[in-house]
Write a protein that holds these residues in place. Sequence first.
Motif, PDB file in Angstrom:
ATOM      1  N   ALA A  35       1.042  -0.877   0.294  1.00  0.00           N
ATOM      2  CA  ALA A  35      -0.229   0.052   0.005  1.00  0.00           C
ATOM      3  C   ALA A  35       0.979   1.256   0.164  1.00  0.00           C
ATOM      4  CB  ALA A  35      -1.153  -0.212   0.811  1.00  0.00           C
ATOM      5  N   GLY A 207       0.221  -8.648   0.606  1.00  0.00           N
ATOM      6  CA  GLY A 207       0.801  -8.258   0.865  1.00  0.00           C
ATOM      7  C   GLY A 207       1.933  -7.345   0.139  1.00  0.00           C
ATOM      8  N   GLY A 214      -4.307  -0.239  -4.212  1.00  0.00           N
ATOM      9  CA  GLY A 214      -5.500  -0.864  -3.857  1.00  0.00           C
ATOM     10  C   GLY A 214      -6.682  -1.942  -5.104  1.00  0.00           C
ATOM     11  N   LEU A 217      -5.548  -5.384  -6.178  1.00  0.00           N
ATOM     12  CA  LEU A 217      -5.585  -5.785  -4.620  1.00  0.00           C
ATOM     13  C   LEU A 217      -6.991  -6.714  -4.949  1.00  0.00           C
ATOM     14  CD1 LEU A 217      -4.841  -7.536  -1.880  1.00  0.00           C
ATOM     15  CD2 LEU A 217      -5.396  -5.080  -0.755  1.00  0.00           C
ATOM     16  N   PHE A 254      -6.488  -0.374   1.234  1.00  0.00           N
ATOM     17  CA  PHE A 254      -6.343  -2.192   1.239  1.00  0.00           C
ATOM     18  C   PHE A 254      -7.240  -2.445   2.239  1.00  0.00           C
ATOM     19  CE2 PHE A 254      -2.903  -2.063  -1.858  1.00  0.00           C
ATOM     20  CZ  PHE A 254      -2.162  -3.100  -1.912  1.00  0.00           C
ATOM     21  N   ALA A 257      -9.232  -6.231   2.881  1.00  0.00           N
ATOM     22  CA  ALA A 257      -8.745  -6.835   3.672  1.00  0.00           C
ATOM     23  C   ALA A 257      -9.565  -7.539   5.058  1.00  0.00           C
ATOM     24  CB  ALA A 257      -7.463  -6.639   3.637  1.00  0.00           C
ATOM     25  N   ILE A 284      -2.078  -7.696   5.727  1.00  0.00           N
ATOM     26  CA  ILE A 284      -2.232  -7.150   4.524  1.00  0.00           C
ATOM     27  C   ILE A 284      -1.404  -6.264   4.671  1.00  0.00           C
ATOM     28  CG2 ILE A 284      -3.228  -5.365   4.546  1.00  0.00           C
ATOM     29  CD1 ILE A 284      -3.049  -7.734   1.990  1.00  0.00           C
ATOM     30  N   PHE A 285      -1.602  -5.285   5.589  1.00  0.00           N
ATOM     31  CA  PHE A 285      -0.689  -4.136   6.072  1.00  0.00           C
ATOM     32  C   PHE A 285       0.988  -4.982   6.735  1.00  0.00           C
ATOM     33  CE2 PHE A 285      -4.385  -2.264   6.105  1.00  0.00           C
ATOM     34  CZ  PHE A 285      -4.241  -0.993   5.317  1.00  0.00           C
ATOM     35  N   SER A 288       4.098  -4.760   3.933  1.00  0.00           N
ATOM     36  CA  SER A 288       3.974  -3.483   3.628  1.00  0.00           C
ATOM     37  C   SER A 288       5.181  -2.129   4.593  1.00  0.00           C
ATOM     38  CB  SER A 288       2.638  -2.379   3.586  1.00  0.00           C
ATOM     39  OG  SER A 288       2.479  -2.929   2.149  1.00  0.00           O
TER      40      SER A 288
END
Length: 374
Positions: A35, A207, A214, A217, A254, A257, A284-285, A288
């Motif tokens: 993201a 991710g 996005g 994704l 994002f 998710a 998902i994060f 990143s």
Amino acid sequence: MHFVRMHKLFVQKQRYISEQELLEINAFVQLLPGASSTQLLTLIGYKRGGVILAILTLLLWILPACVLMGLFSFLVLYLDKVNVSYVFRFVQPMAVGFLAFSAFKTFKISIKHPATFFIMLGATLITYFIQSPWVFPSLIIAGSIVSNFSDKRIPDFKEKSKPVNWNNFSLFAVIFIIAGLLSEYARYHNIPLRKPISLFENFYRFGSIVFGGGSVLITMMFEQYVIRAKTPYMGSSDFLTGAGMVQAFPGPIFSIASFVGGMVLKDMGPQFQILGCVIGSIGIFLPSLLLVLFFYPIWNNLKKHVIVFRAMEGINAVVVGIMIAATILLFMSIPTRFEWMNMVAVVVTFLLLQLTRIPSPIIVVGFLIMGWLL
């Protein structure tokens, strides 16, 4: 929209970082999966207060959107029975106005000479006519190469190179491997908690490999959980409702998710549905965060070289071109795009952002009220 808001708050108002630093960070995060707006904000926190502030910044940034999207996974079945879509009738044209304003502001900051203008123009045309996930990284590389044909711009950095800490990358790789092995083991032995385990592996993998933001994704999740699954985890209408709602909520896209994670585990009961929201958000994060904190010191060392310094101009120009193309594509995706009220919504949103100091959330609420009343 996120970039413009960060520029206004952190550069112009609070002066946490300079405009040049923000542009450099923005160019850097375009090279990483994950993201981008979240990574950009995380690095602003990192530059101001190190790793601890970076993590706190990330948590405060994603928490509202993830909580809202998680709650929406509980409401979606109720919304299927009660038609409230009219409330969101102006959300898409409003989003076009926001994106057009973002492209306009970024254009004024990043396009400074003919070379960057033509890079931007080429990126706009290619992004519009070739809609593929590979276009984004390919354009980033091409823009960085083209902007190096000029030998007039030489960097002037006085700070020393920083040592690279491999801990974050090692942790990223270990989690990636362990998650994959556990998922395969759970699937092969059909253990009771195989769905939560596989869910984390899926989101962590997404991710780790998603380039292009996005929209890419959302496409991958739709294929994974609706199309490709032998037994779909949710209906396409429920998924698309969530994909539409995440555009209306504040925060990163994002955060969808959290919604998808809850929907995937909803058949296991409310407790597991909440767990699915948490797994989706963390899975998902987390990549990143680990990737951006590992690669940023490397970037700080690389950007001192003339080639990389000039490449950032091309990368920023490509980003502007992609934003312009995205504005056009989003407008063309509105089924009733040429209705006069939709056209007015686009123009009014742009003018409110350009000519007034009305906060963005107030503008969003205003259009939701208009949709409800009209």
